[in-house]
Scaffold this motif. Sequence first.
Motif, PDB file in Angstrom:
ATOM      1  N   ALA A 229      90.089  12.897 -38.527  1.00 54.88           N
ATOM      2  CA  ALA A 229      89.286  12.474 -39.671  1.00 54.88           C
ATOM      3  C   ALA A 229      90.105  11.583 -40.595  1.00 54.88           C
ATOM      4  O   ALA A 229      89.668  10.511 -41.029  1.00 54.88           O
ATOM      5  CB  ALA A 229      88.780  13.713 -40.423  1.00 54.88           C
TER       6      ALA A 229
ATOM      7  N   TRP B  68      86.252  11.792 -32.368  1.00 55.69           N
ATOM      8  CA  TRP B  68      85.772  12.847 -33.250  1.00 55.69           C
ATOM      9  C   TRP B  68      84.729  13.698 -32.529  1.00 55.69           C
ATOM     10  O   TRP B  68      84.780  14.938 -32.570  1.00 55.69           O
ATOM     11  CB  TRP B  68      85.184  12.206 -34.516  1.00 55.69           C
ATOM     12  CG  TRP B  68      84.448  13.127 -35.437  1.00 55.69           C
ATOM     13  CD1 TRP B  68      83.108  13.330 -35.500  1.00 55.69           C
ATOM     14  CD2 TRP B  68      85.025  13.985 -36.427  1.00 55.69           C
ATOM     15  NE1 TRP B  68      82.818  14.229 -36.479  1.00 55.69           N
ATOM     16  CE2 TRP B  68      83.974  14.655 -37.068  1.00 55.69           C
ATOM     17  CE3 TRP B  68      86.329  14.236 -36.838  1.00 55.69           C
ATOM     18  CZ2 TRP B  68      84.200  15.556 -38.092  1.00 55.69           C
ATOM     19  CZ3 TRP B  68      86.553  15.136 -37.862  1.00 55.69           C
ATOM     20  CH2 TRP B  68      85.481  15.788 -38.477  1.00 55.69           C
TER      21      TRP B  68
ATOM     22  N   ASN C 195      80.806  10.845 -47.642  1.00 59.94           N
ATOM     23  CA  ASN C 195      81.835  10.901 -46.610  1.00 59.94           C
ATOM     24  C   ASN C 195      81.468  11.936 -45.539  1.00 59.94           C
ATOM     25  O   ASN C 195      81.472  13.140 -45.805  1.00 59.94           O
ATOM     26  CB  ASN C 195      83.165  11.272 -47.285  1.00 59.94           C
ATOM     27  CG  ASN C 195      84.330  11.091 -46.378  1.00 59.94           C
ATOM     28  OD1 ASN C 195      84.200  11.278 -45.179  1.00 59.94           O
ATOM     29  ND2 ASN C 195      85.453  10.743 -46.953  1.00 59.94           N
ATOM     30  N   PRO C 196      81.165  11.502 -44.301  1.00 64.25           N
ATOM     31  CA  PRO C 196      80.728  12.479 -43.283  1.00 64.25           C
ATOM     32  C   PRO C 196      81.814  13.497 -42.921  1.00 64.25           C
ATOM     33  O   PRO C 196      81.502  14.648 -42.610  1.00 64.25           O
ATOM     34  CB  PRO C 196      80.370  11.592 -42.086  1.00 64.25           C
ATOM     35  CG  PRO C 196      81.087  10.311 -42.301  1.00 64.25           C
ATOM     36  CD  PRO C 196      81.188  10.135 -43.784  1.00 64.25           C
ATOM     37  N   PHE C 197      83.078  13.079 -42.962  1.00 64.14           N
ATOM     38  CA  PHE C 197      84.146  14.023 -42.629  1.00 64.14           C
ATOM     39  C   PHE C 197      84.256  15.094 -43.709  1.00 64.14           C
ATOM     40  O   PHE C 197      84.396  16.281 -43.437  1.00 64.14           O
ATOM     41  CB  PHE C 197      85.472  13.268 -42.476  1.00 64.14           C
ATOM     42  CG  PHE C 197      85.418  12.193 -41.445  1.00 64.14           C
ATOM     43  CD1 PHE C 197      85.350  12.519 -40.099  1.00 64.14           C
ATOM     44  CD2 PHE C 197      85.410  10.861 -41.791  1.00 64.14           C
ATOM     45  CE1 PHE C 197      85.285  11.538 -39.126  1.00 64.14           C
ATOM     46  CE2 PHE C 197      85.348   9.873 -40.834  1.00 64.14           C
ATOM     47  CZ  PHE C 197      85.279  10.208 -39.498  1.00 64.14           C
ATOM     48  N   TRP C 198      84.192  14.657 -44.975  1.00 64.65           N
ATOM     49  CA  TRP C 198      84.220  15.613 -46.095  1.00 64.65           C
ATOM     50  C   TRP C 198      83.072  16.604 -45.970  1.00 64.65           C
ATOM     51  O   TRP C 198      83.249  17.814 -46.118  1.00 64.65           O
ATOM     52  CB  TRP C 198      84.126  14.826 -47.411  1.00 64.65           C
ATOM     53  CG  TRP C 198      83.922  15.632 -48.636  1.00 64.65           C
ATOM     54  CD1 TRP C 198      82.741  15.876 -49.274  1.00 64.65           C
ATOM     55  CD2 TRP C 198      84.935  16.308 -49.402  1.00 64.65           C
ATOM     56  NE1 TRP C 198      82.959  16.650 -50.383  1.00 64.65           N
ATOM     57  CE2 TRP C 198      84.295  16.939 -50.489  1.00 64.65           C
ATOM     58  CE3 TRP C 198      86.311  16.448 -49.253  1.00 64.65           C
ATOM     59  CZ2 TRP C 198      84.991  17.677 -51.428  1.00 64.65           C
ATOM     60  CZ3 TRP C 198      87.003  17.183 -50.197  1.00 64.65           C
ATOM     61  CH2 TRP C 198      86.347  17.794 -51.254  1.00 64.65           C
TER      62      TRP C 198
ATOM     63  N   HIS D  21      81.509  17.481 -43.332  1.00 68.37           N
ATOM     64  CA  HIS D  21      81.735  18.378 -42.220  1.00 68.37           C
ATOM     65  C   HIS D  21      82.648  19.541 -42.608  1.00 68.37           C
ATOM     66  O   HIS D  21      82.376  20.707 -42.278  1.00 68.37           O
ATOM     67  CB  HIS D  21      82.346  17.610 -41.045  1.00 68.37           C
ATOM     68  CG  HIS D  21      82.670  18.459 -39.861  1.00 68.37           C
ATOM     69  ND1 HIS D  21      83.895  19.032 -39.677  1.00 68.37           N
ATOM     70  CD2 HIS D  21      81.921  18.844 -38.816  1.00 68.37           C
ATOM     71  CE1 HIS D  21      83.891  19.732 -38.568  1.00 68.37           C
ATOM     72  NE2 HIS D  21      82.707  19.617 -38.010  1.00 68.37           N
ATOM     73  N   PHE D  22      83.735  19.226 -43.335  1.00 66.87           N
ATOM     74  CA  PHE D  22      84.682  20.285 -43.673  1.00 66.87           C
ATOM     75  C   PHE D  22      84.162  21.190 -44.779  1.00 66.87           C
ATOM     76  O   PHE D  22      84.525  22.351 -44.877  1.00 66.87           O
ATOM     77  CB  PHE D  22      86.032  19.690 -44.086  1.00 66.87           C
ATOM     78  CG  PHE D  22      86.860  19.267 -42.918  1.00 66.87           C
ATOM     79  CD1 PHE D  22      87.606  20.200 -42.207  1.00 66.87           C
ATOM     80  CD2 PHE D  22      86.865  17.948 -42.491  1.00 66.87           C
ATOM     81  CE1 PHE D  22      88.364  19.820 -41.114  1.00 66.87           C
ATOM     82  CE2 PHE D  22      87.618  17.566 -41.404  1.00 66.87           C
ATOM     83  CZ  PHE D  22      88.364  18.504 -40.710  1.00 66.87           C
TER      84      PHE D  22
END
Lengths: 88, 88, 88, 88, 88, 88, 88, 88, 88, 88, 88, 88, 88, 88
Positions: free
Chosen positions: C8, C83, D80-83, D85-86
């Motif tokens: 990420a 990813w 933010n797609p990663f943010w 996700h987490f």
Amino acid sequence: MDDLTLIAVVSIITAGFTTAVGTMFPAIGEGRALSKALSSIAQQPDSSSTITRTLFVGLAMIESTAIYCFVLSMILIFANPFWNHFIQ
Amino acid sequence: MDDLTLIAVVSIITAGFTTAVGTMFPAIGEGRALSKALSSIAQQPDSSSTITRTLFVGLAMIESTAIYCFVLSMILIFANPFWNHFIQ
Amino acid sequence: MDDLTLIAVVSIITAGFTTAVGTMFPAIGEGRALSKALSSIAQQPDSSSTITRTLFVGLAMIESTAIYCFVLSMILIFANPFWNHFIQ
Amino acid sequence: MDDLTLIAVVSIITAGFTTAVGTMFPAIGEGRALSKALSSIAQQPDSSSTITRTLFVGLAMIESTAIYCFVLSMILIFANPFWNHFIQ
Amino acid sequence: MDDLTLIAVVSIITAGFTTAVGTMFPAIGEGRALSKALSSIAQQPDSSSTITRTLFVGLAMIESTAIYCFVLSMILIFANPFWNHFIQ
Amino acid sequence: MDDLTLIAVVSIITAGFTTAVGTMFPAIGEGRALSKALSSIAQQPDSSSTITRTLFVGLAMIESTAIYCFVLSMILIFANPFWNHFIQ
Amino acid sequence: MDDLTLIAVVSIITAGFTTAVGTMFPAIGEGRALSKALSSIAQQPDSSSTITRTLFVGLAMIESTAIYCFVLSMILIFANPFWNHFIQ
Amino acid sequence: MDDLTLIAVVSIITAGFTTAVGTMFPAIGEGRALSKALSSIAQQPDSSSTITRTLFVGLAMIESTAIYCFVLSMILIFANPFWNHFIQ
Amino acid sequence: MDDLTLIAVVSIITAGFTTAVGTMFPAIGEGRALSKALSSIAQQPDSSSTITRTLFVGLAMIESTAIYCFVLSMILIFANPFWNHFIQ
Amino acid sequence: MDDLTLIAVVSIITAGFTTAVGTMFPAIGEGRALSKALSSIAQQPDSSSTITRTLFVGLAMIESTAIYCFVLSMILIFANPFWNHFIQ
Amino acid sequence: MDDLTLIAVVSIITAGFTTAVGTMFPAIGEGRALSKALSSIAQQPDSSSTITRTLFVGLAMIESTAIYCFVLSMILIFANPFWNHFIQ
Amino acid sequence: MDDLTLIAVVSIITAGFTTAVGTMFPAIGEGRALSKALSSIAQQPDSSSTITRTLFVGLAMIESTAIYCFVLSMILIFANPFWNHFIQ
Amino acid sequence: MDDLTLIAVVSIITAGFTTAVGTMFPAIGEGRALSKALSSIAQQPDSSSTITRTLFVGLAMIESTAIYCFVLSMILIFANPFWNHFIQ
Amino acid sequence: MDDLTLIAVVSIITAGFTTAVGTMFPAIGEGRALSKALSSIAQQPDSSSTITRTLFVGLAMIESTAIYCFVLSMILIFANPFWNHFIQ
């Protein structure tokens, strides 16, 4: 990180770097030659065939330096002798 | 960090770097050629067809160096032989 | 830092870098072409339609190199194959 | 430093870098085009409407590259797609 | 160094960097446009109203890229979503 | 090094960097505009009032980008929200 | 290295850097404006009073950006709020 | 390395850096102004007194930025408030 | 490495750096002024005394910035207050 | 990482670097020569055969520097004496 | 590594750096002045004695900045006060 | 990593670096000379034999600096005295 | 690594760096002066003896800066006082 | 890594660096001089013998700076006093 991975990593980075950097200046050189060719045609339309012919031969020569880099990258990715040695 | 991750990380970085750096100078070269083409047309409107034709052939040639880089990035992301080797 | 986070992080940095760097020079190239187009129109108002047409085709070509970079960034953020592989 | 913090940190840095670097050269390009437009108007006042129109279309095109960068920064900060996700 | 501090530190650095770097080139671009505007007025005093009007519209457009950066800095300092997330 | 110190250190460095770097190019831009204004007055003394007026409006606009940076530095030193948060 | 020392060290470095870097470009800008003023006087001696007046107002404006940096340095050395906070 | 040494070391380095870097560009700016003054005198010998006077006022103004840096260095070496604080 | 050595080492490095860097640009500035003086004499031999006089006053002014750096280096090597403090 | 791997890694990196960097400037040089050749043909069509002949001999000479680099890379990849020594 | 060695090492490096860097720009400046002197003589052969005299005085002035650096290097190698202090 | 490997690694890197860097500027220099030769032939066709002869002698002289670098690389790879010493 | 080795290593590196860097710009400066001398001879063949004489005196002066560097390198390699001190 | 190896490694690197960097600018300088010589011959064919003679004397002088570097490299590789000292 074992040896095989390292060879792979280094090959990827080098291939990308070589292509990216090695194609930069041919693009500039070709742009410069092309732009001067266009203004030469505008200035002397009667010689346009000679100019165009010389232009394309010269562009091919400049392009060849970019192709050296691209070829080297392809060798590193698809025909890497070090990778082949370790894979066996 | 295992090997697979490393290969992925390096491929991502290299793909981005190659595309970013490798498209910089073609853009400059094309801008220079285009701007000279426009002033040549203004100076010699009668040759505008010859100029435009030479311009587009030349632009395609310059664009090709940018495309080498983009192709290499695509190979690294979607058809990476090292990734495929480790994934098996 | 586990592998997923690393992927990420690297994707975010690369996406930003690629877009930032890759759009720099097209902007310069377009600015140069545009400025020469304007002075060509001022010099030869009768050819303004030819000039404008050639300008926009050329700008589109230059813009394409910026778009390669933007597309690559979007792929890295929203359709990243590495990813996706690790998320499964 | 846990993973969430790292993602946040990297997103902030990348957003700032992308906007800062990505808006540099469009500003130069626009300044160059604008300055040439002004001298063209001074040289050929009769074509001022054509010049101004071409100028603004071209400026919009150059501005677009800056906007790519700003959009990317906004995505990194607010979508933010990663943010996401987490955080889940 | 706990996470909150890190977010704060990174936000401060990024805000400063973004504003400092992002306002550099608009200043150059505006200076170039302004200087050409002044010489155009000197060369063609009759068009001074057209020139001034085009100048200010264009300056606003260039200024906008500096404002993107300043806005981003303000968001990072006073409305930072990551900071807000960790503070809760 | 506790957190408070770190915030202080980073604020000092960022404030200095932002002011130093952010005032560099406005100075160049203003110098360029001013120098062209002076030669324009010499070339066309009759328009000196128009030129001077346009010059000062433009200089103010360029100066504004330097002021963004100085304001940001002052915020970081005297009204830093992160500092205030930790001090409480 | 305790906190007080760190603040002192960072303040010294930042003050020096800010002054050194921040006065570089104003010097260039003023040199450019001054040199053009001199050639303008040589070209149009009758306007020398207008030119000199505009020159000094402009130089003051450019000098202001250098002064921002010098002021910031002085604040950091002699009126540093962070230093004062820790000293208490 | 105790605190006192560190302050001394940092002061020495910063003083040297500030003077070295901060006097670079004034020298360039003065050289440029001086060279233009000389060619202006050659072009218009009758205005040599006006030119010389304006030149020296301007040089003093440019020199002032170099002096800011030299003063700061002297403060750091001979009247450093942080050093004085620790020495007590 | 005790404190005295460190002070000595830092003083040596800083002295060398300051002299080396600080004399670079005065040399360039003087070269530029000198070269313009020579061409001015060639263009207007009758003003050669005025030109030469202005040249040498100006060169002295530019040389002064190099001398600031050399003086600072000498202070650091032969009259370093920090060294003297530690030696006692 | 054993010795063999290290030799392989270093050979790959050096080969890529050498080709990428070493072909940059020949491309520029050839572009410059080619562009001047085209404008010379436009200016003096009668000498086009002499110009073209001199051009191609010169291009070959410039190309030779790029070929030195490519040859060295090929040696490093396919006929590396150090690799051969360790492999035995 | 004891203190004496460190002083020696640092003196060697600094001496080399100072001479190498500090003689770069005087060489450029002298080359520029010399080249302009030659073209001035060609343009105005009657003033060749004045030009040559001014040239050599000026060259000596520029050379002085290179000599500052060389002197400093010699001091560091053959009359280094810090070295002498430690040797006793 | 034993000594032999180190010598090999360093020789490879140095050989590549020397060839890559050392052939860059000869290529530029030759391109510049060649381009000027072509325009000189176009301007003065009668002197083409003198020009061509001087050109090739000069090119050989420039090429010699590239050859120094290539020779050094070959020495390092195929006749390295340090390698030979360790191999025995 | 004992002290003697360190002195040797540092002397080698510094000697190479000093010669390499210190001879760069004299070469540029001499090339510029030489090229201007040649065009001056072409422009004013009658003054060729004065020009050539001034040229060689000036070249010697520029060459002197390169010789400073070469001398320093030779001192470091063959008459190094620090080396001699440790060898005893 | 024992001392002998270190000396060898450093000598190799320095030799390569010195030759590579030190031959760069002579090549540029010679290219510039050569190109100006060619255009001078075209402009004044009658002086071609004087021009050619001056050119070759000057080229030899410029070449000498490259030879300093090459000589130093050869000394480091084949007649290195430090290496000889350790080998005994």
